[in-house]
Scaffold this active site. Structure first.
Site, PDB file in Angstrom:
ATOM      1  N   HIS A   1      26.211 -15.362  73.417  1.00 48.76           N
ATOM      2  CA  HIS A   1      27.614 -14.653  72.817  1.00 48.76           C
ATOM      3  C   HIS A   1      27.682 -14.169  71.577  1.00 48.76           C
ATOM      4  O   HIS A   1      28.512 -13.271  71.313  1.00 48.76           O
ATOM      5  CB  HIS A   1      28.414 -15.753  73.202  1.00 48.76           C
ATOM      6  CG  HIS A   1      29.027 -15.953  74.758  1.00 48.76           C
ATOM      7  ND1 HIS A   1      28.346 -16.823  75.405  1.00 48.76           N
ATOM      8  CD2 HIS A   1      29.924 -15.417  75.439  1.00 48.76           C
ATOM      9  CE1 HIS A   1      28.883 -16.637  76.928  1.00 48.76           C
ATOM     10  NE2 HIS A   1      30.049 -15.831  76.768  1.00 48.76           N
ATOM     11  N   GLY A   2      27.180 -14.583  70.763  1.00 45.43           N
ATOM     12  CA  GLY A   2      27.271 -14.045  69.437  1.00 45.43           C
ATOM     13  C   GLY A   2      26.680 -14.926  68.157  1.00 45.43           C
ATOM     14  O   GLY A   2      26.245 -15.957  68.176  1.00 45.43           O
TER      15      GLY A   2
END
Length: 495
Positions: free
Chosen positions: A328-329
């Site tokens: 996701h990041g």
């Protein structure tokens, strides 16, 4: 004539996103050309549209080159895996997966290590849609290795598979065996596909402009503003962010499904009303389904799943959610979010039997309606708490927001008009609330197994087109643009 050229120049120079006029023009032209040429060549239109879309959304030639190089390597690896057996096949598989994952891993590690807020490795190493097409490439190679699919010999057809423009930015993450034949087999023109596509796009625009973008105004004012809010301000912002994230992502996927249906291509559902879940385990069967199933099939099960005892099962869960957070990041807040969900599932599994006994003692047996409603509320609160870290940007800010939520008890802000001074006027806030209630009603009907689209399509032409025009008018006037707000970029487009 000058006005016409000026209009087309404005379209050409505008930003490309799923709600832009430029994207609409691309879709219309692609559909027209798709049905104009012979069926066996129609996949070429989708390929050219995907390349144009990729060029339009890429920030520089470097991004495009990274994308093309990754596509070339994974295509060649797929051919090699298909020709080899045993250790040779495994070696090529490892090489191909490593090559596919390196840009994503490199981007995440650099972002985690840097302390310079102005440094962004994404400008030269992270093509648009990197997180999504990386997983598609890995699943393609793994499925060839397990003999589930045969390698694609045509490099342009493989390029189409990972660059299909409706799903490039935000998915759903499609498996090769689900999508390939739909891409390559030219579909005949059917009016029902066009109408189903329009319906999906309109619903996606409603979710985006009437809910997600409006909620974002309030959420940004509370979570990102210079003023420190406490109590029910934070609680309202957390609830609205949970809804914003869901409707924003769902709207993009719904638009992707609608655009794909215009070509006769049907994508899998990525959400099944996740906030109706009665447990975190059920939540992950309903939320971002394509990612959940990918993690299950290519991470959790190969690690051993739940076949090697409870301790190994919990370790596998933790590893799987760690991969999810990393995907996701590049921020520790995403890791905390993922670890919270892993913890929820592990604790839920450990206390399941004693919890059942306690609830049964309070006359709330399995299947009780009151128990189900209570479980749905608890699941929403747990997921909302985790979303705070997802939104915060840092672990410290996430903890600060949660502490601020309990720092004061101020429920009067719900009725004294204080909420209307945070970017949304009273009328705008009421439109947001009514839109959310309408979405909940539609979701409730769908949860009962009623296919609203089928009911709608049985109505006569006058009723259907009246609803289409009313929906377009309502979204345009009452949505983000009608109130002068600019449409926000899709949240998951940043992943």
């Amino acid at each position: 004539m000058a006005y016409i050229f000026g209009f087309f120049r404005l379209i050409w120079e505008s930003a490309m996103n799923y709600t832009s006029v430029k994207y609409l023009a691309l879709v219309i032209l692609s559909v027209l050309f798709y049905y104009m040429i012979p069926r066996k060549y129609r996949w070429c239109v989708l390929l050219l549209s995907g390349i144009f879309f990729l060029i339009s959304v890429s920030d520089g030639v470097g991004m495009i080159l990274v994308f093309l190089f990754s596509a070339l390597i994974t295509w060649l690896a797929g051919l090699g895996i298909g020709k080899k057996e045993g250790l040779a096949s495994i070696a090529i598989l490892i090489f191909g997966i490593t090559a596919a994952a390196i840009p994503l891993i490199f981007n995440r590690i650099l972002s985690l290590m840097t302390t310079d807020p102005d440094f962004s490795p994404g400008s030269w190493i992270a093509p648009v849609g990197l997180s999504f097409y990386t997983l598609q490439s890995i699943s393609y190679l793994a499925d060839i290795h397990t003999k589930k699919i045969l390698p694609q010999k045509n490099p342009l057809r493989y390029l189409l598979y990972i660059s299909f423009f409706p799903i490039l930015i935000q998915g759903p993450i499609s498996r090769y065996d689900q999508l390939a034949h739909q891409l390559y087999d030219g579909h005949p023109y059917r009016t029902e596909n066009i109408m189903r596509g329009i319906q999906s796009v309109l619903w996606g625009l409603f979710l985006k402009f009437m809910i997600a973008d409006k909620a974002a105004v309030f959420v940004d004012a509370v979570f990102g503003g210079e003023t420190h809010y406490t109590g029910f301000y934070i609680l309202c912002a957390a609830v609205l962010y949970s809804i914003q994230l869901y409707t924003d992502f769902l709207s993009c996927v719904t638009i992707s499904q609608g655009v794909s249906e215009l070509f006769g291509i049907h994508l899998t559902d990525n959400f099944r009303r996740p906030y109706f879940s009665a447990s975190i385990r059920e939540f992950w069967r309903r939320w971002h389904i394509s990612l959940s199933e990918w993690l299950r099939d290519y991470i959790y099960i190969p690690l051993g799943g739940n076949r090697k005892g409870k301790l190994r099962k919990y370790i596998n869960l933790l590893i799987t959610f760690t991969v999810s957070g990393f995907w996701h990041g590049a921020a520790w807040s995403f890791m905390v979010w993922s670890w919270l969900h892993a913890g929820y599932m592990i604790i839920g599994d450990l206390i399941r039997k004693p919890k059942d006994r306690v609830l049964k003692a309070f006359s709330l047996p399995q299947g009780s309606r009151v128990r189900h409603i209570f479980a749905v509320l608890v699941t929403f609160l747990l997921s909302m708490t985790a979303w705070v870290f997802f939104r915060a940007g840092s672990v410290e800010h996430g903890l600060f927001l949660l502490r601020s939520m309990f720092a004061s008890f101020n429920p009067w802000v719900l009725v004294n008009g204080s909420l209307f001074r945070l970017g949304l006027s009273q009328s705008q806030f009421m439109i947001l609330i009514l839109s959310i209630l309408f979405m909940v009603l539609v979701s409730h009907v769908q949860e009962k197994g009623i296919v609203i689209r089928d009911v709608f399509n049985r109505q006569n032409t006058v009723i259907r087109w009246s609803i289409y025009l009313l929906a377009i008018w309502g979204i345009w006037i009452l949505g983000s643009y009608g109130f002068g707000f600019d449409s926000n970029d899709f949240i998951y487009g940043g992943f």
